[in-house]
Design a protein around this motif. Structure first.
Motif, PDB file in Angstrom:
ATOM      1  N   ASP A  49      -6.897   9.247  -9.938  1.00  0.00           N
ATOM      2  CA  ASP A  49      -8.119   8.544  -9.539  1.00  0.00           C
ATOM      3  C   ASP A  49      -8.122   7.223 -10.292  1.00  0.00           C
ATOM      4  O   ASP A  49      -8.416   7.173 -11.488  1.00  0.00           O
ATOM      5  N   ALA A  55      -7.810   0.702  -9.002  1.00  0.00           N
ATOM      6  CA  ALA A  55      -7.023  -0.157  -8.117  1.00  0.00           C
ATOM      7  C   ALA A  55      -6.212   0.645  -7.103  1.00  0.00           C
ATOM      8  O   ALA A  55      -5.406   0.087  -6.364  1.00  0.00           O
ATOM      9  N   GLY A  56      -6.405   1.963  -7.073  1.00  0.00           N
ATOM     10  CA  GLY A  56      -5.612   2.796  -6.187  1.00  0.00           C
ATOM     11  C   GLY A  56      -6.120   2.794  -4.757  1.00  0.00           C
ATOM     12  O   GLY A  56      -7.234   2.342  -4.459  1.00  0.00           O
ATOM     13  N   ASP A  57      -5.282   3.309  -3.847  1.00  0.00           N
ATOM     14  CA  ASP A  57      -5.649   3.429  -2.439  1.00  0.00           C
ATOM     15  C   ASP A  57      -6.230   4.820  -2.218  1.00  0.00           C
ATOM     16  O   ASP A  57      -5.501   5.811  -2.288  1.00  0.00           O
ATOM     17  N   PRO A  58      -7.539   4.942  -1.948  1.00  0.00           N
ATOM     18  CA  PRO A  58      -8.155   6.270  -1.772  1.00  0.00           C
ATOM     19  C   PRO A  58      -7.510   7.071  -0.647  1.00  0.00           C
ATOM     20  O   PRO A  58      -7.503   8.303  -0.672  1.00  0.00           O
ATOM     21  N   ALA A  59      -6.969   6.398   0.354  1.00  0.00           N
ATOM     22  CA  ALA A  59      -6.349   7.103   1.476  1.00  0.00           C
ATOM     23  C   ALA A  59      -4.954   7.622   1.130  1.00  0.00           C
ATOM     24  O   ALA A  59      -4.480   8.558   1.768  1.00  0.00           O
ATOM     25  N   ARG A  60      -4.329   6.995   0.171  1.00  0.00           N
ATOM     26  CA  ARG A  60      -2.982   7.404  -0.234  1.00  0.00           C
ATOM     27  C   ARG A  60      -2.878   7.368  -1.762  1.00  0.00           C
ATOM     28  O   ARG A  60      -2.182   6.530  -2.345  1.00  0.00           O
ATOM     29  N   PRO A  61      -3.583   8.257  -2.431  1.00  0.00           N
ATOM     30  CA  PRO A  61      -3.566   8.233  -3.897  1.00  0.00           C
ATOM     31  C   PRO A  61      -2.210   8.665  -4.443  1.00  0.00           C
ATOM     32  O   PRO A  61      -1.433   9.356  -3.769  1.00  0.00           O
ATOM     33  N   ARG A  62      -1.955   8.252  -5.652  1.00  0.00           N
ATOM     34  CA  ARG A  62      -0.750   8.731  -6.320  1.00  0.00           C
ATOM     35  C   ARG A  62      -0.934  10.204  -6.679  1.00  0.00           C
ATOM     36  O   ARG A  62      -2.009  10.644  -7.069  1.00  0.00           O
TER      37      ARG A  62
END
Length: 400
Positions: free
Chosen positions: A184, A187-194
């Protein structure tokens, strides 16, 4: 024999180099088997069995040579796990997870340096375990798809871990958890989280165990639930699992890798234990109506042959797959999931054949057969499960 290494973290590390002769492995098997029934009844962590494996150097046999360890390969690791499984399946499962952790670290070096140095230091002193903690109550097995609800939230100085995990084998005996989680990040992409694993020392604040393990088999494996609440970790504790070239996340457990054959190996050991128990019983059992050991009858001799055939098949598939891999042959790699389920089928068949032939004595708790049957049935829960392996193989074969 011992090996030594000098690193900034470890002034001197000494790990026992295991003796893998048949005689040495048999001695460890016998020592573990002598206490296995008691731990099966209580469900307690099999301390004495783990101590026997530790003294023989079997819990650290895959520590990489760069860390001063023996660095044993796949075939020797399988030999160890067969021997441990023949003694106690719960001890063998804990060892399989531990050896796999060391093997992965030797190959990829993904642990924070200080954490792994501590893990090795403690491993030199006594049984010290780590395991991947992945399943969740709602999600179930990760190999079935989906992402974990467990999150690692990025902060100014690291991560904060929160979540509830199920089937965390090892329980309070674990020194380190390797926790599957979603990152979480602001700067992450909520649709494609790490997605990745978080290396977690077991003694950190915020970790609570929930005693949920009340299972048919592997009673002493301590596979309980664990809750993480605001567990704080450094940046390097998060290890990302890369997505595929198409950008899609696929869980590593969805298909078998050659390094995952430690789990079927220890169930082959359970089948061997059933074969030995069947032989002893057949030689000692003298019904009054027969007047001689049942081992002298063609019926029991045929059953013994069937048990041996199933074990021969399982061992040939197990060691054949590993030997081919070590020789650099990759032709069988797409079939690894199928090979795992065939090994599982053979191990189950061997134990079930012994139980079916002996009737009531095999189902009573003063004999080992019912425990061995309960334990060997657990081979089915290890990913990938049979239905998903067969479906994937069929689609591959049919071009679908």
């Amino acid at each position: 024999m011992t090996t030594a290494v000098h690193t900034p973290e470890l002034v001197r590390l000494e790990l026992v180099r295991p003796d893998l002769s048949p005689e040495a492995l048999a001695a460890v098997t016998d020592e573990i088997a002598a206490v296995a029934p008691a731990y099966d009844r209580t469900g307690e962590i099999p301390v004495r069995g783990l101590e026997a494996a530790h003294r023989a150097g079997l819990l650290t046999a895959t520590v990489g040579t760069q860390y001063g360890g023996p660095g044993l390969g796949l075939v020797d690791t399988a030999r160890i796990l067969v021997a441990l499984g023949e003694g106690d399946a719960s001890v063998a499962l804990l060892a399989a997870n531990n050896l796999g952790t060391h093997q992965a670290q030797a190959a990829a070096g993904y642990w924070p340096e200080a954490y792994y140095a501590d893990f090795l230091r403690r491993s030199a002193e006594g049984p010290t375990l780590a395991n991947a903690v992945r399943a969740e109550p709602e999600l179930g097995a990760p190999a079935r798809g989906g992402l974990p609800k467990t999150t690692a939230t990025r902060t100014a100085d690291g991560w904060v871990l929160n979540g509830h995990k199920a089937y965390a084998t090892g329980g309070t005996a674990l020194a380190y958890h390797v926790v599957w989680a979603v990152a979480d990040e602001p700067a992450g992409d909520p649709a494609r989280p790490r997605v990745g694993h978080v290396i977690v020392p077991a003694d950190l604040p915020g970790i609570t165990w929930v005693d949920t393990w009340d299972h048919l088999g592997l009673r002493a494996s301590n596979t309980h639930d664990v809750v993480y609440e605001d567990v704080r970790l450094p940046f390097e504790a998060f290890v990302e699992i890369p997505r595929g070239p198409d950008g899609v996340y696929r869980d590593p457990a969805a298909s078998a890798g050659i390094g995952s054959f430690g789990h079927p190996a220890h169930y082959v050991g359970v089948a061997r234990a059933a074969r030995s128990a069947f032989t002893r019983f057949a030689l000692e059992r003298v019904p009054t109506a027969l007047g001689r050991p049942i081992a002298t009858t063609e019926r029991i001799q045929t059953v013994a042959g069937e048990i041996d055939a199933q074990i021969a098949q399982a061992e040939t598939l197990l060691f054949g797959a590993l030997l081919r891999a070590e020789a650099g042959d990759t032709g069988h790699l797409p079939q690894l999931s199928l090979l795992k389920i065939q090994i599982a089928r053979s191990a189950i068949a061997a134990v079930n054949t012994a139980v079916a032939a002996l009737g009531n004595p095999a189902l009573t708790r003063y004999q080992p057969f019912e425990r061995l049957l309960r334990d060997v049935l657990c081979v089915r829960v290890h990913p990938p499960q049979e239905d998903t392996a067969l479906l994937a193989a069929g689609r591959r074969l049919l071009g679908q």
